[in-house]
Design an enzyme around this catalytic site. Structure first.
Site, mmCIF file in Angstrom:
data_model
loop_
_atom_site.group_PDB
_atom_site.id
_atom_site.type_symbol
_atom_site.label_atom_id
_atom_site.label_comp_id
_atom_site.label_asym_id
_atom_site.label_seq_id
_atom_site.Cartn_x
_atom_site.Cartn_y
_atom_site.Cartn_z
ATOM 1 N N ASN A 112 -8.634 3.744 7.961
ATOM 2 C CA ASN A 112 -8.053 2.630 8.713
ATOM 3 C C ASN A 112 -8.337 2.686 10.212
ATOM 4 O O ASN A 112 -8.398 1.669 10.880
ATOM 5 C CB ASN A 112 -6.544 2.548 8.477
ATOM 6 N N SER B 284 -3.382 -3.366 -0.954
ATOM 7 C CA SER B 284 -2.286 -4.046 -0.262
ATOM 8 C C SER B 284 -2.754 -5.439 0.132
ATOM 9 O O SER B 284 -3.764 -5.588 0.824
ATOM 10 C CB SER B 284 -1.903 -3.244 0.984
ATOM 11 N N ALA B 285 -2.017 -6.475 -0.310
ATOM 12 C CA ALA B 285 -2.465 -7.861 -0.115
ATOM 13 C C ALA B 285 -2.612 -8.245 1.355
ATOM 14 O O ALA B 285 -3.523 -8.990 1.717
ATOM 15 C CB ALA B 285 -1.479 -8.814 -0.794
ATOM 16 N N HIS B 286 -1.728 -7.709 2.228
ATOM 17 C CA HIS B 286 -1.750 -8.213 3.609
ATOM 18 C C HIS B 286 -2.951 -7.721 4.402
ATOM 19 O O HIS B 286 -3.163 -8.130 5.550
ATOM 20 C CB HIS B 286 -0.431 -7.936 4.329
ATOM 21 N N GLY C 38 0.805 -1.222 0.000
ATOM 22 C CA GLY C 38 0.000 0.000 0.000
ATOM 23 C C GLY C 38 0.839 1.274 0.000
ATOM 24 O O GLY C 38 0.517 2.249 -0.687
ATOM 25 N N THR C 39 1.918 1.271 0.762
ATOM 26 C CA THR C 39 2.746 2.481 0.849
ATOM 27 C C THR C 39 3.336 2.828 -0.510
ATOM 28 O O THR C 39 3.269 3.980 -0.959
ATOM 29 C CB THR C 39 3.873 2.264 1.885
ATOM 30 N N THR D 117 12.487 -7.010 -10.340
ATOM 31 C CA THR D 117 12.015 -8.382 -10.516
ATOM 32 C C THR D 117 10.822 -8.645 -9.604
ATOM 33 O O THR D 117 10.877 -8.370 -8.404
ATOM 34 C CB THR D 117 13.163 -9.367 -10.200
ATOM 35 N N CYS E 250 3.171 5.775 18.922
ATOM 36 C CA CYS E 250 4.048 6.094 20.038
ATOM 37 C C CYS E 250 5.460 6.243 19.495
ATOM 38 O O CYS E 250 6.048 5.292 19.025
ATOM 39 C CB CYS E 250 3.996 4.955 21.052
ATOM 40 N N GLN F 161 -7.971 -0.279 2.884
ATOM 41 C CA GLN F 161 -8.802 -0.764 3.997
ATOM 42 C C GLN F 161 -10.226 -1.118 3.566
ATOM 43 O O GLN F 161 -11.042 -1.486 4.413
ATOM 44 C CB GLN F 161 -8.851 0.279 5.119
HETATM 45 C C1 LIG Z 1 -5.230 3.138 4.519
HETATM 46 C C2 LIG Z 1 -3.871 2.549 4.392
HETATM 47 N N1 LIG Z 1 -3.087 2.926 3.371
HETATM 48 C C3 LIG Z 1 -1.849 2.429 3.218
HETATM 49 C C4 LIG Z 1 -1.326 1.524 4.111
HETATM 50 C C5 LIG Z 1 0.069 1.019 3.896
HETATM 51 O O1 LIG Z 1 0.046 -0.284 3.371
HETATM 52 P P1 LIG Z 1 1.330 -1.249 3.472
HETATM 53 O O2 LIG Z 1 1.403 -1.705 4.881
HETATM 54 O O3 LIG Z 1 1.008 -2.375 2.525
HETATM 55 O O4 LIG Z 1 2.496 -0.471 3.037
HETATM 56 C C6 LIG Z 1 -2.109 1.111 5.192
HETATM 57 C C7 LIG Z 1 -1.541 0.168 6.197
HETATM 58 O O5 LIG Z 1 -1.683 0.345 7.378
HETATM 59 C C8 LIG Z 1 -3.414 1.639 5.340
HETATM 60 O O6 LIG Z 1 -4.192 1.282 6.361
#
Ligand SMILES: Cc1ncc(COP(=O)(O)O)c(C=O)c1O
Length: 390
Positions: free
Chosen positions: A151, A199-201, A70-71, A237, A325, A179
């Site tokens: 989130n 984001s897959a996780h 996601g980032t 890759t 924190c 999310q």
């Molecule tokens: C709304 C949102 N965007 C982006 C991210 C970032 O995703 P990743 O952990 O796959 O980099 C998160 C993860 O907490 C998220 O909740």
């Protein structure tokens, strides 16, 4: 009994995803760019995953770019569009005040490079108002970025309406659907967006795999330069096992979406109602707005959220706060602050997020335990205030 109610932080992998990742790690080790059999096998596995993710969001496989999560997808959406538009007269970016740091800090970086940035404020509902976007958008706005679901509090944003406004002004629309995917339907055509992050996780897939969906015809500059992977849009890759796992997770989450949303919603509502009834001085943040079904964010009056997270963890229950924190100081949640909550309330709120493996028994355990833990913490606060330490 350990209880995991932190699915918005990350999710456990479903069994079929674990199997697929193991199998791909063993059997599809080829480099997907290689012309020989091993490479072509890996490429075929990527193509299957591309189609599976495309089906999850109603996107064409050719519009799917694999990223590391996601980032990176958020960075790519914003930096890639900004770089492509840099030569134009458009030098303004808009996001909401409740975006993830992946968006907010990317905006800060671009502001240092001379881009004008504006954050759309929200009120206590935690929902971005299309009228506010109309007030803030200008003829030189290049891109609007508003997340699909938040989130921390789970509120769902009116993306289609916001996208309509962005397009009326000739701006691109990006949404961070990290999310919402797997919790509510995500449809890139119905949303009318140009760019969408996944984001897959967050939907029972592996970490280190994500997607930026880029609508065909959208001009983007790559942010990772190198080889001609991903149609020259993202060099490097491909992480075949993680991407294969993401494809299997996308197929699984799509098949279960309605049933799982109904199940999570029932559990979340039971948890929320149970806590409000059992613990005095509690309130739900953003509770009157449309929300994803798995999330609730609850304030506990006169309790420091971090202490409650630790007390719950000692009992085997994993939840989180919206606060980060860092270096020993508690940063109040920027989301709750943007909603106008008092400084105190921003620091006494907990997020409970449920998912695939959550059960009614787990909900009941948390509801049973909380009154005692909260009472104890409130007692400690009272005592420390009486003797003047804090
Ligand atoms: C709304 C949102 N965007 C982006 C991210 C970032 O995703 P990743 O952990 O796959 O980099 C998160 C993860 O907490 C998220 O909740």
């Amino acid at each position: 009994m350990r209880v995991y109610f932190d699915y918005n932080a990350t999710t456990p992998l479903s069994a079929e995803v674990v199997d697929a990742v193991i199998q791909a790690t063993r059997d599809q080790f080829g480099n997907a760019s290689s012309v020989h059999h091993f490479g072509q096998q890996a490429k075929a596995a990527l193509d299957d995953a591309r189609s599976a993710v495309g089906r999850l969001i109603n996107g064409d496989p050719s519009e799917i770019i694999f990223t590391s999560g996601g980032t990176e997808s958020d960075n790519f959406a914003i930096r890639g569009a900004a770089d492509a538009l840099e030569p134009s007269s458009r030098r303004h970016l808009i996001a909401s005040a409740i975006e993830h740091e992946a968006v907010l800090n990317t905006f800060k970086a671009l502001a240092r490079r001379g881009w004008r940035t504006t954050l759309i404020p929200v009120d206590h509902t935690g929902v971005v108002s299309p009228a506010r976007l109309r007030d803030l958008i200008t003829a030189d706005t290049a891109l609007v970025s508003v997340m699909h679901a938040n989130n921390e509090i789970g509120t769902i944003q009116p993306i289609a309406e916001l996208a309509g406004i962005a397009h009326e002004h000739g701006a691109l629309m990006h949404t961070d659907a990290v999310q919402s995917a797997g919790k509510i339907p995500v449809d890139v055509r119905a949303a009318g967006v140009d760019l969408l992050s996944l984001s897959a996780h967050k939907f029972n897939g592996p970490k280190g795999a994500g997607v930026l969906w880029v609508k065909r015809g959208t001009r983007m500059q790559p942010i990772l330069t190198g080889g001609r992977h991903e149609r020259s849009r993202r060099a490097g890759t491909e992480n075949v096992p993680a991407i294969v796992g993401m494809g299997v997770a996308a197929t699984g989450t799509r098949a279960k979406l309605d049933a799982e949303a109904a199940r999570d919603g029932t559990l979340r509502d039971r948890l929320e109602a149970g806590i409000l009834a059992a613990v005095p001085g509690t309130a739900v943040n953003g509770g009157d707005s449309p929300r994803v079904p798995n999330t609730t964010n609850i304030s506990f009056d006169r309790v420091e959220a971090e202490s409650l997270v630790i007390a719950l963890d000692l009992e085997g229950i994993a939840v989180s706060t919206g606060s980060a924190c860092s270096s020993g100081t508690l940063e109040p949640s920027h989301v709750l602050r943007a909603m106008g909550l008092s400084a105190h309330r921003t620091q006494n709120s907990l997020r409970f997020s449920l998912g695939l493996f959550s059960t009614g028994e787990e909900v009941d355990r948390v509801v049973d335990l909380l009154p005692r833990l909260v009472d104890k913490l409130r007692g400690l606060t009272r005592r420390s205030q009486t003797v003047g330490i804090n």
